[in-house]
Design a protein around this motif. Structure first.
Motif, PDB file in Angstrom:
ATOM      1  N   LYS A  50      15.882 -12.830   4.058  1.00  0.00           N
ATOM      2  CA  LYS A  50      17.213 -12.868   4.641  1.00  0.00           C
ATOM      3  C   LYS A  50      17.952 -14.098   4.171  1.00  0.00           C
ATOM      4  O   LYS A  50      17.340 -15.079   3.730  1.00  0.00           O
ATOM      5  CB  LYS A  50      17.172 -12.803   6.164  1.00  0.00           C
ATOM      6  N   ILE A  51      19.275 -14.035   4.279  1.00  0.00           N
ATOM      7  CA  ILE A  51      20.124 -15.131   3.824  1.00  0.00           C
ATOM      8  C   ILE A  51      21.301 -15.258   4.783  1.00  0.00           C
ATOM      9  O   ILE A  51      21.932 -14.269   5.148  1.00  0.00           O
ATOM     10  CB  ILE A  51      20.589 -14.899   2.360  1.00  0.00           C
ATOM     11  N   THR A  52      21.574 -16.495   5.186  1.00  0.00           N
ATOM     12  CA  THR A  52      22.677 -16.736   6.115  1.00  0.00           C
ATOM     13  C   THR A  52      23.997 -16.819   5.356  1.00  0.00           C
ATOM     14  O   THR A  52      24.025 -16.879   4.123  1.00  0.00           O
ATOM     15  CB  THR A  52      22.459 -18.033   6.888  1.00  0.00           C
ATOM     16  N   GLY A  55      23.974 -19.633   3.070  1.00  0.00           N
ATOM     17  CA  GLY A  55      23.085 -19.604   1.921  1.00  0.00           C
ATOM     18  C   GLY A  55      21.641 -19.972   2.193  1.00  0.00           C
ATOM     19  O   GLY A  55      20.822 -19.993   1.265  1.00  0.00           O
ATOM     20  N   SER A  56      21.292 -20.268   3.448  1.00  0.00           N
ATOM     21  CA  SER A  56      19.890 -20.551   3.759  1.00  0.00           C
ATOM     22  C   SER A  56      19.087 -19.261   3.660  1.00  0.00           C
ATOM     23  O   SER A  56      19.559 -18.200   4.066  1.00  0.00           O
ATOM     24  CB  SER A  56      19.771 -21.135   5.158  1.00  0.00           C
ATOM     25  N   THR A  57      17.870 -19.386   3.129  1.00  0.00           N
ATOM     26  CA  THR A  57      17.053 -18.194   2.890  1.00  0.00           C
ATOM     27  C   THR A  57      15.713 -18.266   3.609  1.00  0.00           C
ATOM     28  O   THR A  57      15.218 -19.354   3.942  1.00  0.00           O
ATOM     29  CB  THR A  57      16.801 -17.994   1.384  1.00  0.00           C
ATOM     30  N   TYR A  58      15.161 -17.102   3.821  1.00  0.00           N
ATOM     31  CA  TYR A  58      13.810 -16.952   4.389  1.00  0.00           C
ATOM     32  C   TYR A  58      13.121 -15.820   3.634  1.00  0.00           C
ATOM     33  O   TYR A  58      13.745 -14.810   3.322  1.00  0.00           O
ATOM     34  CB  TYR A  58      13.883 -16.604   5.873  1.00  0.00           C
ATOM     35  N   TYR A  59      11.824 -16.004   3.368  1.00  0.00           N
ATOM     36  CA  TYR A  59      11.040 -14.973   2.698  1.00  0.00           C
ATOM     37  C   TYR A  59       9.728 -14.727   3.444  1.00  0.00           C
ATOM     38  O   TYR A  59       9.103 -15.657   3.942  1.00  0.00           O
ATOM     39  CB  TYR A  59      10.700 -15.397   1.267  1.00  0.00           C
ATOM     40  N   THR A  68      13.749 -12.778  -4.874  1.00  0.00           N
ATOM     41  CA  THR A  68      14.829 -13.726  -4.633  1.00  0.00           C
ATOM     42  C   THR A  68      16.016 -13.003  -4.016  1.00  0.00           C
ATOM     43  O   THR A  68      16.497 -12.010  -4.581  1.00  0.00           O
ATOM     44  CB  THR A  68      15.277 -14.413  -5.932  1.00  0.00           C
ATOM     45  N   SER A  70      19.989 -13.204  -2.811  1.00  0.00           N
ATOM     46  CA  SER A  70      21.201 -13.967  -3.119  1.00  0.00           C
ATOM     47  C   SER A  70      22.410 -13.176  -2.633  1.00  0.00           C
ATOM     48  O   SER A  70      22.300 -11.997  -2.296  1.00  0.00           O
ATOM     49  CB  SER A  70      21.309 -14.254  -4.616  1.00  0.00           C
ATOM     50  N   ARG A  71      23.546 -13.838  -2.595  1.00  0.00           N
ATOM     51  CA  ARG A  71      24.758 -13.161  -2.156  1.00  0.00           C
ATOM     52  C   ARG A  71      25.934 -13.559  -3.036  1.00  0.00           C
ATOM     53  O   ARG A  71      25.998 -14.701  -3.502  1.00  0.00           O
ATOM     54  CB  ARG A  71      25.050 -13.452  -0.686  1.00  0.00           C
ATOM     55  N   VAL A  78      25.016  -8.429  -1.321  1.00  0.00           N
ATOM     56  CA  VAL A  78      23.767  -9.181  -1.281  1.00  0.00           C
ATOM     57  C   VAL A  78      22.781  -8.491  -2.211  1.00  0.00           C
ATOM     58  O   VAL A  78      22.774  -7.260  -2.339  1.00  0.00           O
ATOM     59  CB  VAL A  78      23.214  -9.282   0.163  1.00  0.00           C
TER      60      VAL A  78
END
Length: 120
Positions: A50-52, A55-59, A68, A70-71, A78
């Motif tokens: 997920k991505i906020t 731009g913060s991401t979690y995997y 990966t 991205s947006r 996205v």
């Protein structure tokens, strides 16, 4: 009406790559947390990444270093880049949009899903 439209699923051989795309309506995309989930046959749907909006991401541990997220804010899209694919990555991949305060705010949306099959 909020719409999430996915594309990019395909049949690939192990070690191959794919890029999934999810186009979202602007109202959702600008503030919601965007994510990708997957569901394999006989298994529960699981969070992949997920991505906020910032731009913060979690995997998920199972995809770290291989996938990966991205947006592209200009395109309200996205992406999920899938590299070094394994047979266990085979699943229907769903695009997701969660309100930033989810679950306190229960607003969430799902795409229709796109099939990824990894097989030789």
């Amino acid at each position: 009406q909020v719409q999430l439209v996915e594309s990019g699923g395909d049949l690939v051989t192990p070690g191959g790559s794919l890029r999934l795309s999810c186009a979202a309506s602007r109202t959702v995309f600008s503030v919601y947390v965007m994510g990708w989930y997957r569901q394999a046959p006989g298994k529960q749907r699981e969070l992949v990444a997920k991505i906020t909006s910032g731009g913060s991401t979690y995997y998920a541990d199972s995809v770290k270093g291989r996938f990966t997220i991205s947006r592209d804010n200009a395109k309200n899209t996205v992406y999920l880049q899938l590299n070094s694919l394994k047979p266990e990555d085979t699943a229907v991949y769903y695009c997701n949009a969660d309100h930033p305060d989810y679950p306190l705010n229960p607003s969430r949306y799902w795409g229709q899903g796109t099939q990824v099959t990894v097989s030789s």
